[in-house]
Design an enzyme around this catalytic site. Structure first.
Site, PDB file in Angstrom:
ATOM      1  N   GLU A 195       7.247   0.419  15.989  1.00 40.07           N
ATOM      2  CA  GLU A 195       8.294   0.977  15.136  1.00 40.07           C
ATOM      3  C   GLU A 195       8.431   2.457  15.482  1.00 40.07           C
ATOM      4  O   GLU A 195       7.677   2.987  16.284  1.00 40.07           O
ATOM      5  CB  GLU A 195       7.907   0.793  13.672  1.00 40.07           C
ATOM      6  CG  GLU A 195       7.765  -0.674  13.283  1.00 40.07           C
ATOM      7  CD  GLU A 195       7.536  -0.881  11.787  1.00 40.07           C
ATOM      8  OE1 GLU A 195       6.706  -0.170  11.214  1.00 40.07           O
ATOM      9  OE2 GLU A 195       8.201  -1.766  11.213  1.00 40.07           O
TER      10      GLU A 195
ATOM     11  N   ASN B 122       0.804  -1.224   0.000  1.00 39.25           N
ATOM     12  CA  ASN B 122       0.000   0.000   0.000  1.00 39.25           C
ATOM     13  C   ASN B 122       0.838   1.274   0.000  1.00 39.25           C
ATOM     14  O   ASN B 122       0.488   2.245  -0.662  1.00 39.25           O
ATOM     15  CB  ASN B 122      -1.010  -0.019   1.157  1.00 39.25           C
ATOM     16  CG  ASN B 122      -0.348  -0.017   2.504  1.00 39.25           C
ATOM     17  OD1 ASN B 122       0.706  -0.609   2.698  1.00 39.25           O
ATOM     18  ND2 ASN B 122      -0.948   0.654   3.458  1.00 39.25           N
TER      19      ASN B 122
ATOM     20  N   THR C  23      -1.283 -13.106   7.748  1.00 35.35           N
ATOM     21  CA  THR C  23       0.121 -13.378   7.392  1.00 35.35           C
ATOM     22  C   THR C  23       1.004 -13.249   8.627  1.00 35.35           C
ATOM     23  O   THR C  23       1.915 -14.048   8.842  1.00 35.35           O
ATOM     24  CB  THR C  23       0.606 -12.412   6.287  1.00 35.35           C
ATOM     25  OG1 THR C  23      -0.392 -12.312   5.283  1.00 35.35           O
ATOM     26  CG2 THR C  23       1.908 -12.879   5.675  1.00 35.35           C
TER      27      THR C  23
ATOM     28  N   GLY D  22       1.962  -6.067   7.263  1.00 32.45           N
ATOM     29  CA  GLY D  22       1.047  -6.685   6.307  1.00 32.45           C
ATOM     30  C   GLY D  22      -0.219  -7.117   7.009  1.00 32.45           C
ATOM     31  O   GLY D  22      -0.571  -6.588   8.071  1.00 32.45           O
TER      32      GLY D  22
ATOM     33  N   CYS E 135      -3.279   1.640   6.256  1.00 30.61           N
ATOM     34  CA  CYS E 135      -3.677   0.940   7.472  1.00 30.61           C
ATOM     35  C   CYS E 135      -4.266   1.897   8.497  1.00 30.61           C
ATOM     36  O   CYS E 135      -4.927   1.466   9.429  1.00 30.61           O
ATOM     37  CB  CYS E 135      -2.475   0.212   8.052  1.00 30.61           C
ATOM     38  SG  CYS E 135      -1.075   1.313   8.292  1.00 30.61           S
TER      39      CYS E 135
ATOM     40  N   GLU F  46       3.430  -5.406  12.345  1.00 28.65           N
ATOM     41  CA  GLU F  46       2.512  -4.276  12.141  1.00 28.65           C
ATOM     42  C   GLU F  46       1.407  -4.773  11.233  1.00 28.65           C
ATOM     43  O   GLU F  46       1.638  -5.010  10.046  1.00 28.65           O
ATOM     44  CB  GLU F  46       3.252  -3.101  11.485  1.00 28.65           C
ATOM     45  CG  GLU F  46       4.438  -2.583  12.286  1.00 28.65           C
ATOM     46  CD  GLU F  46       4.034  -1.960  13.614  1.00 28.65           C
ATOM     47  OE1 GLU F  46       2.864  -1.574  13.772  1.00 28.65           O
ATOM     48  OE2 GLU F  46       4.894  -1.888  14.501  1.00 28.65           O
TER      49      GLU F  46
HETATM   50  P1  NAD Z   1       0.085  -9.413   3.084  1.00 26.66           P
HETATM   51  O1  NAD Z   1       0.104  -9.894   4.473  1.00 26.66           O
HETATM   52  O2  NAD Z   1      -0.649 -10.177   2.066  1.00 26.66           O
HETATM   53  O3  NAD Z   1       1.559  -9.258   2.505  1.00 26.66           O
HETATM   54  C1  NAD Z   1       2.538  -8.467   3.156  1.00 26.66           C
HETATM   55  C2  NAD Z   1       3.910  -9.009   2.795  1.00 26.66           C
HETATM   56  O4  NAD Z   1       4.043 -10.319   3.347  1.00 26.66           O
HETATM   57  C3  NAD Z   1       4.143  -9.151   1.301  1.00 26.66           C
HETATM   58  O5  NAD Z   1       5.477  -8.813   0.999  1.00 26.66           O
HETATM   59  C4  NAD Z   1       3.904 -10.626   1.075  1.00 26.66           C
HETATM   60  O6  NAD Z   1       4.579 -11.150  -0.043  1.00 26.66           O
HETATM   61  C5  NAD Z   1       4.464 -11.227   2.353  1.00 26.66           C
HETATM   62  N1  NAD Z   1       3.955 -12.558   2.683  1.00 26.66           N
HETATM   63  C6  NAD Z   1       2.787 -13.124   2.303  1.00 26.66           C
HETATM   64  N2  NAD Z   1       2.688 -14.367   2.796  1.00 26.66           N
HETATM   65  C7  NAD Z   1       3.814 -14.605   3.505  1.00 26.66           C
HETATM   66  C8  NAD Z   1       4.293 -15.703   4.256  1.00 26.66           C
HETATM   67  N3  NAD Z   1       3.593 -16.824   4.372  1.00 26.66           N
HETATM   68  N4  NAD Z   1       5.477 -15.587   4.860  1.00 26.66           N
HETATM   69  C9  NAD Z   1       6.191 -14.465   4.783  1.00 26.66           C
HETATM   70  N5  NAD Z   1       5.800 -13.381   4.070  1.00 26.66           N
HETATM   71  C10 NAD Z   1       4.617 -13.437   3.442  1.00 26.66           C
HETATM   72  O7  NAD Z   1      -0.457  -7.911   3.169  1.00 26.66           O
HETATM   73  P2  NAD Z   1      -0.745  -6.939   1.959  1.00 26.66           P
HETATM   74  O8  NAD Z   1      -2.016  -7.369   1.306  1.00 26.66           O
HETATM   75  O9  NAD Z   1       0.483  -6.741   1.145  1.00 26.66           O
HETATM   76  O10 NAD Z   1      -0.979  -5.570   2.735  1.00 26.66           O
HETATM   77  C11 NAD Z   1      -2.207  -5.176   3.253  1.00 26.66           C
HETATM   78  C12 NAD Z   1      -2.252  -5.420   4.753  1.00 26.66           C
HETATM   79  O11 NAD Z   1      -1.181  -4.755   5.385  1.00 26.66           O
HETATM   80  C13 NAD Z   1      -3.502  -4.855   5.393  1.00 26.66           C
HETATM   81  O12 NAD Z   1      -3.990  -5.792   6.312  1.00 26.66           O
HETATM   82  C14 NAD Z   1      -3.009  -3.626   6.123  1.00 26.66           C
HETATM   83  O13 NAD Z   1      -3.764  -3.233   7.225  1.00 26.66           O
HETATM   84  C15 NAD Z   1      -1.649  -4.050   6.526  1.00 26.66           C
HETATM   85  N6  NAD Z   1      -0.800  -2.902   6.796  1.00 26.66           N
HETATM   86  C16 NAD Z   1      -0.472  -2.633   8.108  1.00 26.66           C
HETATM   87  C17 NAD Z   1       0.302  -1.527   8.413  1.00 26.66           C
HETATM   88  C18 NAD Z   1       0.693  -1.224   9.827  1.00 26.66           C
HETATM   89  O14 NAD Z   1       1.592  -0.421  10.023  1.00 26.66           O
HETATM   90  N7  NAD Z   1       0.074  -1.825  10.823  1.00 26.66           N
HETATM   91  C19 NAD Z   1       0.765  -0.711   7.383  1.00 26.66           C
HETATM   92  C20 NAD Z   1       0.404  -1.006   6.081  1.00 26.66           C
HETATM   93  C21 NAD Z   1      -0.369  -2.108   5.796  1.00 26.66           C
END
Ligand code: NAD
Length: 483
Positions: free
Chosen positions: A464, A153, A233, A229, A285, A251
Site C-alpha cells: 500500500e 487496531n 483471515t 487483518g 502491526c 496486509e
Molecule cells: P481479523 O483478521 O480478525 O479481522 C480483520 C477484518 O477482517 C475485520 O473487519 C473482520 O471482520 C474481517 N474478517 C474476518 N473474517 C473474515 C472472513 N472470513 N472473510 C472476510 N473478512 C473477514 O484481524 P483483527 O483481529 O481485526 O486485526 C488484528 C490483525 O490485523 C493482527 O494480526 C495484525 O497484525 C493485523 N494488522 C496488520 C496490519 C498491516 O498493515 N500489515 C495493520 C493492522 C493490523
C-alpha cells in the site's frame, strides 16, 4: 443507545435482517451501542449501488474527485473532537493517541490520495531500434467495484488508508470496518453524505467478517479486495478470491524485531523502544515485540527498560496521563494474558507486568493489562514466534551480528523491523539483510505516505502507500503503435 446504520447507495439504512450486534466499550466492559448484523442481502444492495455509480465516477474528472475527497477530510477536521472521542471509546485507546495519531492520520490519508491522483502518471516506452520501431503507452483505468476490509487496531486510520486510493482512482467501494470498532466508519458515512460524495461511490456495510466480509469476497462483481487483518483471515480470503482471479492486497500479521546494538544512542533508543513496544497497548502491526540487545548493554538496557515500563501509567482512555488504555476486547485480553502463561511454561521470567489491571469505579470491568517484559526465552519458542498483538515484549541478548540477524529473521513474518546503531555501515548492511518490508533505523513508525507499505513472507502480499496503492486500484493496459 445509538444504532449504527449501513451506508448504501448514499443513504443510511438498517440491515435487511433487522438484527444488531452489541458494540462494547472496552474501557468499561459494557455495551454502549449496536452494530448492524448485515448479511449477503446488504452486500448485494451495496454491490448494485456501486455498479450503478461506477460509470459516472470513473469518468468524473480527477480534480472533481479530488475536491470531494478534500471536502470529506475537512469535514472530519471540523468534527475532530467528536471523531477522537468516538475512536477512543470504541477501541479503548487513550484519547491523546486518537487525537495525535488516528484521526489526523485519517485526514492525511484522504488529503494525500486526493492530491496524489492529480500527479499519477502512466508510462510510455519508445522502441527506436529493430524490426518494430514504435511506441508503447500504458493507460491505467479504475478496476470497477472493489472491496476494502479493515481491522480494529487503528480503525479510521486503516479504513481511510484503503478507501482513499480506491475512490481517488475512480473505483466504487464496498467497505467493511471491523465489527469490534465500527463507530468512526459510521461517522465517516455521515461526513460523506454532507460532503456530497455521489451515491454508491462508497458503501459501508457493517457486521461480522464471516458474513459480510465473506459475502464481499465471494461476490464475482467485486473485482479486487484490499484487506488488512490477521494472517489466517488473509489466507481464508485468498483461498476464496484467488480462483476468481481477483486482485488481492493483503496486509497481515507481524512479529517484529527491534535490534539494539551496543553503540546506539541509548537515551533516544530507550524512549522510542517504550513507544514501539507499547503504543496503542502494543496493538499496532508495527510494534516491535522481540527486542534483541547486544550483550555489553543487555543488563543496562534491561534494568532501565523495566524501570520505565513498571512506571508506565495504565488508565482509562480519557485520562490525559494515560500511556496505555484498555485492550480492545475481553477475548483479546484473555488471549494476550494466555501468552504470558505460555511464556512462563516455556521458561521465561516476567520482569514486570503480566497481569490484568482493575481500575477504580466505572472502569473496574474494563480490559486493562500492565505492560509486560519477559526474558529468558529461546528465540524459537512459541512466545517468540507467534503474534501476540498486545503489550507484551520479550528481551534477548545477542553476541554477534550474525546471531542477531538469524534470530530477527527466524519467524514466518516479515512486516517491520527497527535497528539501533550509530554505525552507518552496519545499519545499511543489517537493514539490507532483514527479511522485512519496512526497516526503521534509529527511529520507529516514521511514515512518509509516498513510500511502499507492507510485508514479506506471511505478513502479506502487495504494497500500500503512494503510487503503489494507485497502481493496485487501477488496471494497466498497454497499447503499441508501430511507427
Ligand atoms: P481479523 O483478521 O480478525 O479481522 C480483520 C477484518 O477482517 C475485520 O473487519 C473482520 O471482520 C474481517 N474478517 C474476518 N473474517 C473474515 C472472513 N472470513 N472473510 C472476510 N473478512 C473477514 O484481524 P483483527 O483481529 O481485526 O486485526 C488484528 C490483525 O490485523 C493482527 O494480526 C495484525 O497484525 C493485523 N494488522 C496488520 C496490519 C498491516 O498493515 N500489515 C495493520 C493492522 C493490523
Amino acid at each position: 443507545m445509538k444504532y449504527i446504520q449501513n451506508y448504501i447507495g448514499g443513504e443510511l439504512m438498517a440491515p435487511k435482517s433487522g438484527e444488531y450486534l452489541d458494540n462494547i466499550d472496552p474501557s468499561r466492559g459494557i455495551v454502549y451501542s449496536y452494530i448492524p448484523d448485515s448479511t449477503k442481502e446488504d452486500i448485494d444492495l451495496a454491490v448494485e449501488a456501486a455498479e450503478n455509480a461506477f460509470p459516472k465516477w470513473a469518468t468524473t474528472p480527477k480534480d472533481e474527485r479530488s475536491a470531494i475527497m478534500i471536502k470529506i477530510a475537512n469535514l472530519i477536521e471540523e468534527r475532530m473532537d467528536e471523531f477522537v472521542a468516538a475512536e477512543s471509546l470504541d477501541n479503548g485507546k487513550p484519547e491523546s493517541l486518537a487525537a495525535h495519531v488516528d484521526i489526523p492520520r485519517a485526514v492525511s490519508n484522504l488529503k494525500f490520495f486526493a492530491t496524489a491522483i492529480l500527479h499519477f502518471a502512466s508510462e510510455s516506452h519508445y522502441m527506436e531500434n529493430g524490426a518494430h520501431p514504435g511506441i508503447n503507452y500504458t493507460t491505467r483505468k479504475p478496476i470497477g467495484v472493489v472491496g476494502c476490509i479493515s481491522p480494529w487496531n487503528l480503525p479510521l486510520y486503516l479504513f481511510t488508508w484503503k478507501i482513499a486510493p480506491a475512490i481517488a482512482a475512480g473505483n466504487c467501494v464496498i467497505a467493511k470496518p471491523s465489527e469490534i470498532t465500527p463507530m468512526t466508519a459510521y461517522l465517516l458515512s455521515e461526513v460523506c453524505i454532507a460532503a456530497g460524495l455521489p451515491a454508491g461511490v462508497l458503501n459501508i456495510v457493517h457486521g461480522l467478517g464471516q458474513k459480510v466480509g465473506d459475502a464481499m469476497t465471494r461476490d464475482p462483481k467485486v473485482k479486487a479486495i484490499s484487506f488488512t487483518g490477521g494472517t489466517q483471515t488473509g489466507e481464508t480470503i485468498a483461498k476464496i478470491a484467488a480462483p476468481m482471479f481477483k486482485k488481492l492486497s493483503l496486509e497481515l500479521g507481524g512479529k517484529n524485531p527491534n535490534i539494539i546494538f551496543a553503540d546506539c544512542d541509548f537515551k533516544k533508543m530507550l524512549s522510542t523502544t517504550l513507544r514501539s513496544s507499547f503504543a496503542n497497548q502494543g496493538q499496532i502491526c508495527l510494534c516491535g515485540s522481540r527486542i534483541f540487545v547486544e550483550r555489553p548493554i543487555y543488563e543496562k538496557f534491561r534494568d532501565a527498560f523495566v524501570e520505565r515500563v513498571s512506571k508506565t501509567k495504565v488508565s482509562y482512555p480519557t485520562d490525559p496521563e494515560a500511556k496505555l488504555g484498555a485492550l480492545v476486547s475481553k477475548p483479546h485480553m484473555e488471549k494476550v494474558l494466555s501468552y504470558v502463561e505460555l511464556a512462563k511454561e516455556e521458561g521465561g521470567t516476567v520482569l514486570t507486568g503480566g497481569i490484568q489491571v482493575h481500575l477504580e469505579g466505572e472502569y473496574s470491568e474494563g480490559y486493562y493489562m500492565r505492560p509486560t517484559v519477559i526474558e529468558g526465552l529461546a528465540y524459537d519458542c512459541r512466545t517468540n514466534q507467534e503474534e501476540i498483538f498486545g503489550p507484551v515484549v520479550t528481551i534477548t541478548p545477542f553476541d554477534t551480528e550474525a546471531e542477531a540477524l538469524m534470530m530477527a529473521n527466524s519467524t514466518v513474518y516479515g512486516l517491520a523491523a527497527t535497528v539501533w546503531t550509530e554505525n552507518l555501515t552496519l545499519a545499511h548492511r543489517f537493514a539490507d539483510q532483514l527479511h522485512s518490508g519496512i526497516v526503521w533505523v534509529n527511529s520507529w513508525l516514521v511514515r512518509d505516505l509516498r513510500t511502499p507499505f507492507g510485508g514479506v513472507k506471511n505478513s502479506g502480499v502487495g504494497r500500500e502507500g503512494g503510487f503503489e496503492a494507485l497502481r493496485f486500484f487501477t488496471e494497466p493496459k498497454n497499447v503499441y503503435i508501430q511507427l
